[in-house]
Design a protein around this motif. Structure first.
Motif, PDB file in Angstrom:
ATOM      1  N   ARG A 102       0.918  -0.901   0.019  1.00 46.94           N
ATOM      2  CA  ARG A 102      -0.085  -0.085  -0.048  1.00 46.94           C
ATOM      3  C   ARG A 102       0.891   1.235  -0.017  1.00 46.94           C
ATOM      4  NH1 ARG A 102      -3.375  -0.458   4.360  1.00 46.94           N
ATOM      5  NH2 ARG A 102      -4.409  -1.852   3.252  1.00 46.94           N
ATOM      6  N   SER A 103       0.697   2.085  -0.930  1.00 53.32           N
ATOM      7  CA  SER A 103       1.834   3.221  -1.104  1.00 53.32           C
ATOM      8  C   SER A 103       0.616   4.437  -0.711  1.00 53.32           C
ATOM      9  CB  SER A 103       2.107   3.539  -2.519  1.00 53.32           C
ATOM     10  OG  SER A 103       2.897   2.256  -2.883  1.00 53.32           O
ATOM     11  N   TYR A 104       1.202   5.078   0.035  1.00 54.88           N
ATOM     12  CA  TYR A 104       0.528   6.367   0.414  1.00 54.88           C
ATOM     13  C   TYR A 104       1.042   7.610   0.121  1.00 54.88           C
ATOM     14  CZ  TYR A 104      -1.341   3.413   4.082  1.00 54.88           C
ATOM     15  OH  TYR A 104      -1.940   2.278   4.941  1.00 54.88           O
ATOM     16  N   GLY A 105       0.543   8.736  -0.174  1.00 61.26           N
ATOM     17  CA  GLY A 105       1.017  10.130  -0.562  1.00 61.26           C
ATOM     18  C   GLY A 105       0.246  11.219  -0.773  1.00 61.26           C
ATOM     19  N   ASN A 106       1.048  12.244  -1.236  1.00 62.60           N
ATOM     20  CA  ASN A 106       0.247  13.651  -1.520  1.00 62.60           C
ATOM     21  C   ASN A 106       0.956  14.104  -2.661  1.00 62.60           C
ATOM     22  OD1 ASN A 106      -0.784  13.930   1.277  1.00 62.60           O
ATOM     23  ND2 ASN A 106       1.419  13.663   1.885  1.00 62.60           N
ATOM     24  N   GLU A 107       0.148  14.873  -3.553  1.00 66.17           N
ATOM     25  CA  GLU A 107       0.228  15.439  -4.680  1.00 66.17           C
ATOM     26  C   GLU A 107      -0.016  17.033  -4.744  1.00 66.17           C
ATOM     27  OE1 GLU A 107      -0.117  12.194  -8.220  1.00 66.17           O
ATOM     28  OE2 GLU A 107      -2.005  12.815  -7.156  1.00 66.17           O
ATOM     29  N   ASN A 108       0.734  17.848  -5.391  1.00 67.45           N
ATOM     30  CA  ASN A 108       0.396  19.065  -5.471  1.00 67.45           C
ATOM     31  C   ASN A 108       0.382  19.329  -7.093  1.00 67.45           C
ATOM     32  OD1 ASN A 108       0.417  19.806  -2.745  1.00 67.45           O
ATOM     33  ND2 ASN A 108       2.750  19.665  -2.812  1.00 67.45           N
ATOM     34  N   TRP A 109      -0.888  19.770  -7.562  1.00 62.43           N
ATOM     35  CA  TRP A 109      -0.976  20.161  -9.067  1.00 62.43           C
ATOM     36  C   TRP A 109      -1.245  21.555  -9.264  1.00 62.43           C
ATOM     37  CZ3 TRP A 109      -5.775  16.237  -9.227  1.00 62.43           C
ATOM     38  CH2 TRP A 109      -5.340  15.019  -9.054  1.00 62.43           C
ATOM     39  N   GLU A 110      -0.546  21.983 -10.302  1.00 58.66           N
ATOM     40  CA  GLU A 110      -0.833  23.108 -11.033  1.00 58.66           C
ATOM     41  C   GLU A 110      -1.383  23.007 -12.292  1.00 58.66           C
ATOM     42  OE1 GLU A 110       1.440  27.293 -10.818  1.00 58.66           O
ATOM     43  OE2 GLU A 110       2.498  25.777 -11.882  1.00 58.66           O
ATOM     44  N   PHE A 111      -2.392  23.945 -12.832  1.00 55.34           N
ATOM     45  CA  PHE A 111      -2.857  23.629 -14.119  1.00 55.34           C
ATOM     46  C   PHE A 111      -2.786  25.049 -14.855  1.00 55.34           C
ATOM     47  CE2 PHE A 111      -5.049  20.821 -11.312  1.00 55.34           C
ATOM     48  CZ  PHE A 111      -5.055  19.771 -12.062  1.00 55.34           C
ATOM     49  N   ASP A 112      -2.691  24.921 -16.385  1.00 61.70           N
ATOM     50  CA  ASP A 112      -2.641  25.908 -17.090  1.00 61.70           C
ATOM     51  C   ASP A 112      -4.245  26.384 -17.247  1.00 61.70           C
ATOM     52  OD1 ASP A 112      -3.806  24.227 -19.073  1.00 61.70           O
ATOM     53  OD2 ASP A 112      -2.233  24.461 -20.426  1.00 61.70           O
ATOM     54  N   GLU A 113      -4.239  27.236 -18.097  1.00 64.29           N
ATOM     55  CA  GLU A 113      -5.761  27.874 -18.372  1.00 64.29           C
ATOM     56  C   GLU A 113      -6.568  27.044 -19.144  1.00 64.29           C
ATOM     57  OE1 GLU A 113      -3.020  29.310 -21.793  1.00 64.29           O
ATOM     58  OE2 GLU A 113      -2.957  29.177 -19.624  1.00 64.29           O
ATOM     59  N   HIS A 114      -6.098  25.883 -19.695  1.00 61.87           N
ATOM     60  CA  HIS A 114      -6.891  25.037 -20.462  1.00 61.87           C
ATOM     61  C   HIS A 114      -7.246  23.606 -19.571  1.00 61.87           C
ATOM     62  CE1 HIS A 114      -5.945  27.542 -24.165  1.00 61.87           C
ATOM     63  NE2 HIS A 114      -5.074  27.464 -23.623  1.00 61.87           N
ATOM     64  N   GLY A 115      -6.947  23.868 -18.556  1.00 60.02           N
ATOM     65  CA  GLY A 115      -7.329  22.627 -17.454  1.00 60.02           C
ATOM     66  C   GLY A 115      -6.224  21.441 -17.767  1.00 60.02           C
ATOM     67  N   LEU A 116      -5.155  21.777 -18.088  1.00 57.82           N
ATOM     68  CA  LEU A 116      -4.191  20.703 -18.402  1.00 57.82           C
ATOM     69  C   LEU A 116      -3.083  21.004 -17.146  1.00 57.82           C
ATOM     70  CD1 LEU A 116      -3.523  20.887 -22.162  1.00 57.82           C
ATOM     71  CD2 LEU A 116      -4.685  18.982 -20.931  1.00 57.82           C
ATOM     72  N   MET A 117      -2.886  19.943 -16.811  1.00 60.40           N
ATOM     73  CA  MET A 117      -1.622  20.089 -15.536  1.00 60.40           C
ATOM     74  C   MET A 117      -0.419  20.266 -16.079  1.00 60.40           C
ATOM     75  SD  MET A 117      -1.186  17.190 -12.480  1.00 60.40           S
ATOM     76  CE  MET A 117      -2.728  16.740 -12.440  1.00 60.40           C
ATOM     77  N   ARG A 118       0.351  21.313 -15.563  1.00 63.71           N
ATOM     78  CA  ARG A 118       1.591  21.835 -16.003  1.00 63.71           C
ATOM     79  C   ARG A 118       2.589  21.285 -14.975  1.00 63.71           C
ATOM     80  NH1 ARG A 118       0.445  27.643 -16.562  1.00 63.71           N
ATOM     81  NH2 ARG A 118      -0.539  28.250 -14.571  1.00 63.71           N
ATOM     82  N   ARG A 119       2.132  21.154 -13.672  1.00 63.39           N
ATOM     83  CA  ARG A 119       3.116  20.689 -12.491  1.00 63.39           C
ATOM     84  C   ARG A 119       2.707  19.600 -11.960  1.00 63.39           C
ATOM     85  NH1 ARG A 119       6.487  25.483 -10.186  1.00 63.39           N
ATOM     86  NH2 ARG A 119       4.833  25.494  -8.768  1.00 63.39           N
ATOM     87  N   ARG A 120       3.210  18.701 -11.600  1.00 65.32           N
ATOM     88  CA  ARG A 120       2.999  17.538 -10.394  1.00 65.32           C
ATOM     89  C   ARG A 120       4.023  17.124  -9.363  1.00 65.32           C
ATOM     90  NH1 ARG A 120       3.564  12.122 -10.556  1.00 65.32           N
ATOM     91  NH2 ARG A 120       2.007  10.923  -9.259  1.00 65.32           N
ATOM     92  N   HIS A 121       3.770  17.463  -8.131  1.00 69.11           N
ATOM     93  CA  HIS A 121       4.970  16.994  -7.261  1.00 69.11           C
ATOM     94  C   HIS A 121       4.255  15.857  -6.338  1.00 69.11           C
ATOM     95  CE1 HIS A 121       7.478  20.356  -8.306  1.00 69.11           C
ATOM     96  NE2 HIS A 121       6.366  21.175  -8.407  1.00 69.11           N
ATOM     97  N   ALA A 122       4.917  14.725  -6.354  1.00 68.44           N
ATOM     98  CA  ALA A 122       4.342  13.553  -5.438  1.00 68.44           C
ATOM     99  C   ALA A 122       5.243  13.222  -4.547  1.00 68.44           C
ATOM    100  CB  ALA A 122       3.801  12.553  -6.471  1.00 68.44           C
ATOM    101  N   SER A 123       4.792  13.122  -3.308  1.00 65.58           N
ATOM    102  CA  SER A 123       5.782  12.350  -2.269  1.00 65.58           C
ATOM    103  C   SER A 123       5.035  11.125  -1.922  1.00 65.58           C
ATOM    104  CB  SER A 123       5.666  13.313  -1.127  1.00 65.58           C
ATOM    105  OG  SER A 123       6.368  14.527  -1.622  1.00 65.58           O
ATOM    106  N   ILE A 124       5.784   9.945  -1.921  1.00 70.26           N
ATOM    107  CA  ILE A 124       4.984   8.670  -1.521  1.00 70.26           C
ATOM    108  C   ILE A 124       5.798   7.826  -0.704  1.00 70.26           C
ATOM    109  CG2 ILE A 124       4.313   6.637  -2.728  1.00 70.26           C
ATOM    110  CD1 ILE A 124       4.530   8.354  -5.648  1.00 70.26           C
TER     111      ILE A 124
END
Length: 156
Positions: A102-124
């Motif tokens: 079982r893998s647990y984590g947190n992600e921080n997402w940042e999106f552009d104006e078109h709803g596409l994710m431009r940054r993803r930071h994951a700690s697991i």
């Protein structure tokens, strides 16, 4: 230009839809499909790996799901702002030797104006579990059913 609704600025309902959409896509274990939610130059930090662009995302996910067999994921909204969403998640999978994790984590997402994710930071973090300790039980051919408990209901 591609658009992936909902787009920023996010309401609570929009953020919840983005989180569930991401969970459903990742549960397909289809690297190409998943990559389409990200900008062509998206940047990731995932554990110790740094990934940039859709080509690298596809390669990363293909390697991931080759190692993490019978992968099942649940994501939950933690917080959101105009163009950012924070999630917590857990997933279960087993390795080639049959050991369940079982893998647990947190992600921080940042999106552009078109709803596409431009940054993803994951700690697991990973925890070995027995088959009897598994909590995620649904058909691998589809998304988590609406009546399957989420992270809070499972005490995760």
């Amino acid at each position: 230009m591609e658009t992936r609704p909902p787009v920023p600025p996010f309401s609570r309902e929009d953020a919840l839809a983005k989180v569930r959409g991401a969970e459903n896509a990742w549960n397909t274990r289809d690297p190409q499909r998943v990559s389409l939610a990200y900008t062509v130059d998206s940047r990731w930090r995932n554990r110790h790996e740094f990934v940039e662009g859709r080509e690298q995302i596809v390669a990363f996910l293909a390697r991931k799901w080759e190692r993490e067999r019978e992968y099942r994921l649940i994501k939950g909204l933690w917080a959101f702002g105009d163009d950012r969403i924070a999630v917590r998640f857990a997933y279960e999978s087993h390795d080639a030797d049959g050991q369940w994790w079982r893998s647990y984590g947190n992600e921080n997402w940042e999106f552009d104006e078109h709803g596409l994710m431009r940054r993803r930071h994951a700690s697991i973090n990973d925890l070995p579990i027995s088959d009897a300790e598994r909590l995620f039980h649904w058909d691998l051919a589809g998304p988590r059913p609406d009546d399957h408990p989420g992270l809070d209901e499972l005490g995760l």
